[in-house]
Motif scaffolding. Sequence first.
Motif, PDB file in Angstrom:
ATOM      1  N   THR A   1       0.863  -1.186   0.000  1.00  0.00           N
ATOM      2  CA  THR A   1       0.000   0.000   0.000  1.00  0.00           C
ATOM      3  C   THR A   1       0.895   1.230   0.000  1.00  0.00           C
ATOM      4  N   VAL A   2       0.420   2.279  -0.661  1.00  0.00           N
ATOM      5  CA  VAL A   2       1.197   3.517  -0.812  1.00  0.00           C
ATOM      6  C   VAL A   2       0.303   4.679  -0.423  1.00  0.00           C
ATOM      7  N   GLY A   3       0.807   5.610   0.370  1.00  0.00           N
ATOM      8  CA  GLY A   3      -0.025   6.774   0.684  1.00  0.00           C
ATOM      9  C   GLY A   3       0.602   7.689   1.707  1.00  0.00           C
ATOM     10  N   GLU A   4      -0.249   8.503   2.326  1.00  0.00           N
ATOM     11  CA  GLU A   4       0.197   9.364   3.420  1.00  0.00           C
ATOM     12  C   GLU A   4      -0.485   8.899   4.704  1.00  0.00           C
ATOM     13  N   ALA A   5       0.309   8.708   5.734  1.00  0.00           N
ATOM     14  CA  ALA A   5      -0.260   8.420   7.051  1.00  0.00           C
ATOM     15  C   ALA A   5      -0.259   9.726   7.833  1.00  0.00           C
ATOM     16  N   LEU A   6      -1.352   9.997   8.496  1.00  0.00           N
ATOM     17  CA  LEU A   6      -1.500  11.247   9.238  1.00  0.00           C
ATOM     18  C   LEU A   6      -1.541  10.961  10.726  1.00  0.00           C
ATOM     19  N   VAL A   7      -1.195  11.974  11.492  1.00  0.00           N
ATOM     20  CA  VAL A   7      -1.440  11.918  12.929  1.00  0.00           C
ATOM     21  C   VAL A   7      -2.797  12.557  13.153  1.00  0.00           C
ATOM     22  N   SER A   8      -3.717  11.780  13.721  1.00  0.00           N
ATOM     23  CA  SER A   8      -5.074  12.276  13.918  1.00  0.00           C
ATOM     24  C   SER A   8      -5.273  12.580  15.399  1.00  0.00           C
ATOM     25  N   LEU A   9      -5.751  13.772  15.669  1.00  0.00           N
ATOM     26  CA  LEU A   9      -5.980  14.211  17.047  1.00  0.00           C
ATOM     27  C   LEU A   9      -7.474  14.308  17.245  1.00  0.00           C
ATOM     28  N   ARG A  10      -8.000  13.406  18.062  1.00  0.00           N
ATOM     29  CA  ARG A  10      -9.457  13.277  18.212  1.00  0.00           C
ATOM     30  C   ARG A  10      -9.938  13.949  19.471  1.00  0.00           C
ATOM     31  N   SER A  11     -11.025  14.658  19.317  1.00  0.00           N
ATOM     32  CA  SER A  11     -11.653  15.308  20.449  1.00  0.00           C
ATOM     33  C   SER A  11     -13.023  14.690  20.670  1.00  0.00           C
ATOM     34  N   SER A  12     -13.382  14.451  21.913  1.00  0.00           N
ATOM     35  CA  SER A  12     -14.733  13.932  22.147  1.00  0.00           C
ATOM     36  C   SER A  12     -15.718  15.094  22.286  1.00  0.00           C
ATOM     37  N   ALA A  13     -15.215  16.270  22.588  1.00  0.00           N
ATOM     38  CA  ALA A  13     -16.056  17.466  22.695  1.00  0.00           C
ATOM     39  C   ALA A  13     -15.890  18.284  21.414  1.00  0.00           C
ATOM     40  N   PRO A  14     -16.767  19.257  21.170  1.00  0.00           N
ATOM     41  CA  PRO A  14     -16.546  20.140  20.029  1.00  0.00           C
ATOM     42  C   PRO A  14     -15.154  20.758  20.108  1.00  0.00           C
ATOM     43  N   LEU A  15     -14.466  20.811  18.973  1.00  0.00           N
ATOM     44  CA  LEU A  15     -13.082  21.279  18.961  1.00  0.00           C
ATOM     45  C   LEU A  15     -12.961  22.711  19.458  1.00  0.00           C
ATOM     46  N   ASN A  16     -13.978  23.521  19.190  1.00  0.00           N
ATOM     47  CA  ASN A  16     -13.851  24.925  19.588  1.00  0.00           C
ATOM     48  C   ASN A  16     -13.911  25.108  21.103  1.00  0.00           C
ATOM     49  N   LEU A  17     -14.222  24.042  21.844  1.00  0.00           N
ATOM     50  CA  LEU A  17     -14.199  24.126  23.306  1.00  0.00           C
ATOM     51  C   LEU A  17     -12.845  23.726  23.883  1.00  0.00           C
ATOM     52  N   GLY A  18     -11.961  23.164  23.028  1.00  0.00           N
ATOM     53  CA  GLY A  18     -10.666  22.726  23.540  1.00  0.00           C
ATOM     54  C   GLY A  18     -10.797  21.450  24.346  1.00  0.00           C
ATOM     55  N   GLY A  19      -9.908  21.281  25.307  1.00  0.00           N
ATOM     56  CA  GLY A  19      -9.945  20.074  26.126  1.00  0.00           C
ATOM     57  C   GLY A  19      -8.995  19.012  25.610  1.00  0.00           C
TER      58      GLY A  19
END
Length: 314
Positions: A6-24
């Motif tokens: 397989t060939v591609g780009e692997a990303l670092v994904s940062l997941r939020s359980s709350a809305p992102l605009n609230l931070g946390g």
Amino acid sequence: GVDVLTVGEALVSLRSSAPLNLGGSLTMHLAGAESNVAIGLARLGHRAAWVGRVSDDELGEFVLRQLRAEGVDTYGVRRDPDRPAGLMFLERRTADLTRVIYQRAGSAGSALGVDDLRGPLAAGPRLVHLSGVTPALSDSAREAVTWVAREAAAVGTPVCLDVNHRARLWSREAARAALVPLAGYASIVVASADELDLVAEPGADEGTAVAGLLRRGVHTVLVKLGADGARAYTRDGVTPVAAVPVTAVDTVGAGDAFTAGYLSGHLDGLDLTGRLGRAVALGAFAVVASGDWEGLPRRDELSLITGSVAGTTL
Ligand code: ATP
């Protein structure tokens, strides 16, 4: 050689359980369509390799560590000293709706080039898997995947192309210009129903697009339909398959899981019915668990969820 390259780009994904605009708090995960497929295959015991460029820092190290932990061959991966890791921020609003913010322009992964792929292809994989994300990343990445597809096809190695349109990265017109030639090298084309005209004439309906692909030498066209399952087209006609009825909690990654299941069945020599059964089973494993690939099964777990085609339990 490996079973699947397989060939591609692997990303670092940062997941939020709350809305992102609230931070946390954010949790850090590996993401990427092709690495998802590689992990799905490796969990089922196939030898899967992933090739791409990663940043030469802790984030690149994280990507490699995750892939290795999953048993994916990373032998051909290059570290790029000059470019950062591609990032994505994820906020799940509902099981079906996830908001994504990308920071991937100019990333290490986008600097992929033909030279990165020569060694891995020369090792002689049984199958090559590509997605329509990679040619959207840069001119050099587009040249690289087009090169690997052409070279693989020339020596009779089947190429699987998942159209995987990313509207954030390019227009439908630009995608079509790159993906129509790429599909000409493919044996298996995977698409959602609304992506089929990206490997055909603008505005082509499903029948026309599929007929064109089969005429150009594609053996199997898989049309994914979410909770409605999928349709497989070959020269012998169309085979519908139902999704496995499960309660979806997170549908991201379902398409990649479906593709991994199909390719696993292909490697195991299953007939079309068997391949589709494994594809919808893996799709179901992906949607019942949170995360893009975390819930994918080991081989001894496959029987926990079984797909069926026309009444046959697989
Ligand atoms: P993504 O881009 O999020 O990875 P996709 O749009 O490429 O997904 P889908 O068509 O949503 O792919 O899903 C692929 C397969 O996964 C479907 O064909 C089906 O077998 C399975 N699947 C998806 N959603 C569900 C669901 N709600 N319930 C059961 N199976 C599902």
